[in-house]
Design a protein around this motif. Sequence first.
Motif, PDB file in Angstrom:
ATOM      1  N   ASP A 298       0.892  -1.081   0.156  1.00  0.00           N
ATOM      2  CA  ASP A 298      -0.041  -0.056   0.041  1.00  0.00           C
ATOM      3  C   ASP A 298       0.847   1.141  -0.041  1.00  0.00           C
ATOM      4  N   LYS A 299       0.862   2.254  -0.736  1.00  0.00           N
ATOM      5  CA  LYS A 299       1.669   3.171  -1.149  1.00  0.00           C
ATOM      6  C   LYS A 299       1.229   4.277  -0.198  1.00  0.00           C
ATOM      7  N   PRO A 300       1.642   5.335   0.078  1.00  0.00           N
ATOM      8  CA  PRO A 300       1.464   6.386   1.026  1.00  0.00           C
ATOM      9  C   PRO A 300       0.451   7.119  -0.044  1.00  0.00           C
ATOM     10  N   VAL A 301      -0.652   7.886   0.731  1.00  0.00           N
ATOM     11  CA  VAL A 301      -1.640   8.561  -0.139  1.00  0.00           C
ATOM     12  C   VAL A 301      -1.591  10.071   0.118  1.00  0.00           C
ATOM     13  N   LEU A 302      -1.625  10.850  -0.925  1.00  0.00           N
ATOM     14  CA  LEU A 302      -1.304  12.370  -0.755  1.00  0.00           C
ATOM     15  C   LEU A 302      -2.986  12.875  -1.238  1.00  0.00           C
ATOM     16  N   TRP A 303      -3.492  13.720  -0.279  1.00  0.00           N
ATOM     17  CA  TRP A 303      -4.761  13.966  -0.590  1.00  0.00           C
ATOM     18  C   TRP A 303      -4.672  15.519  -0.821  1.00  0.00           C
ATOM     19  N   ALA A 304      -5.203  16.066  -1.683  1.00  0.00           N
ATOM     20  CA  ALA A 304      -5.219  17.484  -1.978  1.00  0.00           C
ATOM     21  C   ALA A 304      -6.686  17.916  -1.465  1.00  0.00           C
ATOM     22  N   ARG A 330      -8.268   2.204  17.558  1.00  0.00           N
ATOM     23  CA  ARG A 330      -7.097   2.059  18.480  1.00  0.00           C
ATOM     24  C   ARG A 330      -6.034   1.943  17.443  1.00  0.00           C
ATOM     25  N   ASP A 331      -5.867   1.182  16.323  1.00  0.00           N
ATOM     26  CA  ASP A 331      -4.921   1.067  15.548  1.00  0.00           C
ATOM     27  C   ASP A 331      -4.779   2.225  14.375  1.00  0.00           C
ATOM     28  N   MET A 332      -5.317   3.257  14.676  1.00  0.00           N
ATOM     29  CA  MET A 332      -5.205   4.543  13.828  1.00  0.00           C
ATOM     30  C   MET A 332      -4.836   5.809  14.649  1.00  0.00           C
ATOM     31  N   ALA A 333      -4.227   6.583  14.177  1.00  0.00           N
ATOM     32  CA  ALA A 333      -3.975   7.943  14.622  1.00  0.00           C
ATOM     33  C   ALA A 333      -4.123   9.039  13.635  1.00  0.00           C
ATOM     34  N   VAL A 334      -4.194  10.265  14.080  1.00  0.00           N
ATOM     35  CA  VAL A 334      -4.231  11.373  13.235  1.00  0.00           C
ATOM     36  C   VAL A 334      -3.081  12.160  14.178  1.00  0.00           C
ATOM     37  N   LEU A 335      -2.139  12.628  13.145  1.00  0.00           N
ATOM     38  CA  LEU A 335      -1.199  13.553  13.804  1.00  0.00           C
ATOM     39  C   LEU A 335      -1.025  15.068  13.214  1.00  0.00           C
ATOM     40  N   VAL A 531      -2.361   2.715  10.660  1.00  0.00           N
ATOM     41  CA  VAL A 531      -2.912   3.732   9.833  1.00  0.00           C
ATOM     42  C   VAL A 531      -2.568   5.009  10.541  1.00  0.00           C
ATOM     43  N   VAL A 532      -1.935   5.922   9.634  1.00  0.00           N
ATOM     44  CA  VAL A 532      -1.608   7.366  10.376  1.00  0.00           C
ATOM     45  C   VAL A 532      -1.934   8.227   9.236  1.00  0.00           C
ATOM     46  N   ARG A 567       5.747   6.512  11.884  1.00  0.00           N
ATOM     47  CA  ARG A 567       4.980   5.996  12.628  1.00  0.00           C
ATOM     48  C   ARG A 567       3.878   4.812  12.245  1.00  0.00           C
ATOM     49  N   ALA A 568       3.574   4.912  10.976  1.00  0.00           N
ATOM     50  CA  ALA A 568       2.704   4.045  10.330  1.00  0.00           C
ATOM     51  C   ALA A 568       3.205   2.843   9.925  1.00  0.00           C
ATOM     52  N   ARG A 569       2.567   1.753  10.220  1.00  0.00           N
ATOM     53  CA  ARG A 569       2.902   0.489   9.954  1.00  0.00           C
ATOM     54  C   ARG A 569       2.457  -0.044   8.582  1.00  0.00           C
ATOM     55  N   LYS A 570       1.264   0.298   8.260  1.00  0.00           N
ATOM     56  CA  LYS A 570       0.664  -0.443   6.806  1.00  0.00           C
ATOM     57  C   LYS A 570       0.167   0.783   6.115  1.00  0.00           C
ATOM     58  N   ARG A 571      -0.632   1.866   6.351  1.00  0.00           N
ATOM     59  CA  ARG A 571      -1.101   2.766   5.805  1.00  0.00           C
ATOM     60  C   ARG A 571      -0.702   4.197   6.018  1.00  0.00           C
ATOM     61  N   LEU A 572      -0.457   5.118   5.110  1.00  0.00           N
ATOM     62  CA  LEU A 572       0.005   6.387   5.465  1.00  0.00           C
ATOM     63  C   LEU A 572      -0.808   7.379   4.650  1.00  0.00           C
ATOM     64  N   TYR A 573      -1.641   8.339   5.105  1.00  0.00           N
ATOM     65  CA  TYR A 573      -2.382   9.640   4.536  1.00  0.00           C
ATOM     66  C   TYR A 573      -1.816  10.787   4.934  1.00  0.00           C
TER      67      TYR A 573
END
Length: 639
Positions: A298-304, A330-335, A531-532, A567-573
């Motif tokens: 899973d590639k990091p996702v850049l949202w405009a 609990r497996d997700m975070a917003v930084l 997920v971060v 900080r992300a293990r599997k998915r990065l937004y």
Amino acid sequence: MLVVAGAGTGKTRTLVHRVAALIERGVPPHAIVLLTFTRRAAAEMLDRASKLVGPRAMQVRGGTFHGFGNQMLRRHAQKLGYTNRFTLLDRADASSMVGLVRSELGYSGKAMRFPQKGTVLDLISKAANTGRPLGALAREEVPQYGDIGEALERVAEAYTARKLKSDVMDYDDLLTRFLELLEGHAEARNRIAEACEHVLVDEYQDTNHVQAQIACMLASYHGNLTVVGDEAQSIYGFRGARVRNILDFPSLFEDCRTVVLDQNYRSVQPILDFANAVLASASEGFEKHLHSDIVGDDKPVLWAVEDDEEQPARVLAELRRLHEGGVAYRDMAVLVRSGWHANLLEVGLTKERISFRKFGGIRFSDAAHVKDLLAMLRVVVNPKDDVAWFRCISWLEGVGEKTAQKLSESLAGGSFDRESVVRKKYGPLVRSLLDVIEAARGAETAVGAFDAVLLWYRGLFTQLYEDASKREKDLITLRVLAEAASSLDGMLAELTLDPVDESGDDEDEGEDDDWLTVSTIHSAKGLEWDVVFVLGLADGHFPSGYAVEDANAMDEERRLFYVAVTRARKRLYLLRPSFVRGAGARGYGQSCALLDELKGLRGLVERPRRAAVAPVRDPKLADAEARMARFLQYFGKKN
């Protein structure tokens, strides 16, 4: 030895096995010193080491720089003019003492333009932790007050003298006074260093210039110093952390061995590819390329997104989608770069009824009612603590600030005359306070002393705080701590060195522990989630406005970005708004220096901003505008 441990490469495991190997080699456990930035980290490492080599590992002297300094100063305090029963000031009490000496020197009052006591304390603290002159710091951080360097120096000198006279130290003194002991007293230094056969330091990139000197001096006798860290995760410059400590370590020790750890055991490779690209733009650092064997593409996702209002909407929608797909909150975070950047998201989470915790806020030991009781306990232990006396006297009805200052000084100085207050309105209350302090001093246990002052304090508790019922749990927590304490002065030192993070305002959590983490990046360091989301990637938000034109500050923003994405293990937004508000943001057409320097990077999924939708005219809007026109006309206001 320098161990450069990239993000997720097993830094803790490295230190654990280093400790275990030294013990197996025959080094006495008590001759090993493990310095960390939290006592929890040291305890965890020693617990894990004990599983490898047995309970001997628990004899290793582990703890924070401040905690170790406190231990050593207790043994050698007389060399610096203190007694070994000196008490510790927390930040608020230190600020109060600064305020007192500032007033005595005439740097207060409406006619005098001078920084507030908290700001003065911050400047003194930063100077202590960075080694920079007070005048230079003041010109940089409070330029509106002009050239006040000499005045600040006089306040700092008077503050230092007042602490010595009162037999108290503040948090910074545990480092600076310890360094003073090591530098100025060779006999004490050699005695301390001889007992430190091996010194190990965790998170060396976060040390300030005082801590780095302490580490080197502790290793001066045997010459054995192992530091572990990652220059790419040095993000606490605002606290005085000095990235040069780790960058210059190999040149400081000519026989230094450098080991680089770059196999990551946390994240999938696409996330690490992005992290490596972020590091590639750094001006300097150790050569490392993070790689992983964890399966995932899973590639990091850049949202405009349009603005900082669309950001939370996009995040909330994706949070719901992932959660419905089986990912626990609990497996997700917003930084976020700064806590206030999450304000709109917090509103949205509340509306959506998504449980979350935002890291930060008032700590247990900082709560006013807790500080009240601790002030009473401090004067039980140390009757010369005039700052604690001032807080106690200030509660009493009929006692103003000047009277409280006069009484606290006489009580701390031993010149107080009980008969002199008999005819005063506040006389009975003062005598009552002194009686309970005396009774507490006669108690045989910490909890006995606590119960004595608590019984008296309850008479004021409901008068001082309208929400006393919500604060009640904190008083119970304090009593539990007193029950477990071997001594009252030990309990007070523990609470100052390692505050309990608990608030009496929170409702019981219940059984549901599936909550989302909302955190600043600084608070998230060392943690990880599947997920971060990283918000606010726009100049003025992230990177911060002051950093865009400063190469050194920009390097730290880049390191902060690196910490966030790793900080992300599997998915990065990653969310990039076109329009943001406040804190130096520049409005529409927003650029992001952190992303702009990564143009052409492969392995990043870019999702464009949603197409603009023509607004639908509310049929009631015309009526509303007509009403407003009449209202404005009636109240004589312009439209």
